[in-house]
Design an enzyme around this catalytic site. Sequence first.
Site, PDB file in Angstrom:
ATOM      1  CG  ASP A  60      10.154 130.175  26.770  1.00 49.06           C
ATOM      2  OD1 ASP A  60      10.455 129.838  27.231  1.00 49.06           O
ATOM      3  OD2 ASP A  60      10.554 131.001  25.710  1.00 49.06           O
ATOM      4  CB  SER A 135      19.899 113.067  33.133  1.00 45.16           C
ATOM      5  OG  SER A 135      20.955 112.755  32.323  1.00 45.16           O
ATOM      6  CE1 TYR A 148      19.699 117.512  29.005  1.00 50.85           C
ATOM      7  CE2 TYR A 148      21.736 115.935  30.081  1.00 50.85           C
ATOM      8  CZ  TYR A 148      20.522 116.032  29.505  1.00 50.85           C
ATOM      9  OH  TYR A 148      18.994 115.341  29.660  1.00 50.85           O
ATOM     10  CB  SER A 149      26.761 116.795  32.062  1.00 46.75           C
ATOM     11  OG  SER A 149      26.821 115.797  31.354  1.00 46.75           O
ATOM     12  CB  ALA A 150      26.989 121.805  34.209  1.00 49.81           C
ATOM     13  CE  LYS A 152      18.556 117.282  32.426  1.00 45.19           C
ATOM     14  NZ  LYS A 152      17.276 117.887  33.009  1.00 45.19           N
TER      15      LYS A 152
END
Length: 247
Positions: A60, A135, A148-150, A152
């Site tokens: 993990d 991304s 998520y955007s932050a 990436k």
Amino acid sequence: MKNYTGKTVWIIGASSGIGHALAQELHNRGATLILSARDDAALSRLNGILDGRHKVIAFDVTDQDKFSEAFKAVGTIDSVIYLAATYTPGKIADIKAADVEKTMSINLEGALTLLRHVIPHYRAQGFGQIALCGSVAGYRGLPGGQPYSATKAAIISIAESLRAEVADDNIDVRLISPGFVRTPMTDKNDFAMPMIIDPPAAARAIADGLVGRRFEIHFPKKFTFLMKLLRILPYPFYFRLMRGIKR
């Protein structure tokens, strides 16, 4: 790295999606693989598909101690590709704190943990490649996927700064910037995903890119170039466009 013959590549996030397809692609190109993710059974099945000749190290990425143990078991590698990621869509006010913490831990902190281990290792052995997966969602802030955007966007920044930081250490840093790829993560989306591709196509693009010369490996090109244009739009135009597409 000009080809994969005789090279050892560590794929973190190999149990599904792009990582799973990339393992098959690099196997076909002659690489020796170290396959990592949390799901030991999925990794073992994948290794079975690949003639059972690769090493499986399940762990993990959010567990610092397990990460250290895994790294000690890896040995000499030519390239490491960090593809581990998670994604929870939704408006920022509706996303649970636990989901935000999970996104930060896997997408960002796991990548930083890798770097703390692999950079000294590469400096000691005198060479190595690091590929971090950003991304196009990290190019600019997009409604409905802020955590998520932050993460990436942070990966993009880390890859850019790291490229300069280790330029004199014979460490090759690459940034992978996918558009929409049909995976369990994108299956969560409830909107049309333009120019979506399948994982094998993404794997071929990555495999070609890592032995190429460009810092950023982005695909599919028709979509990613459009997103790059979005990245340079002045704020007034960008915000007007985002208001038109927000969910």
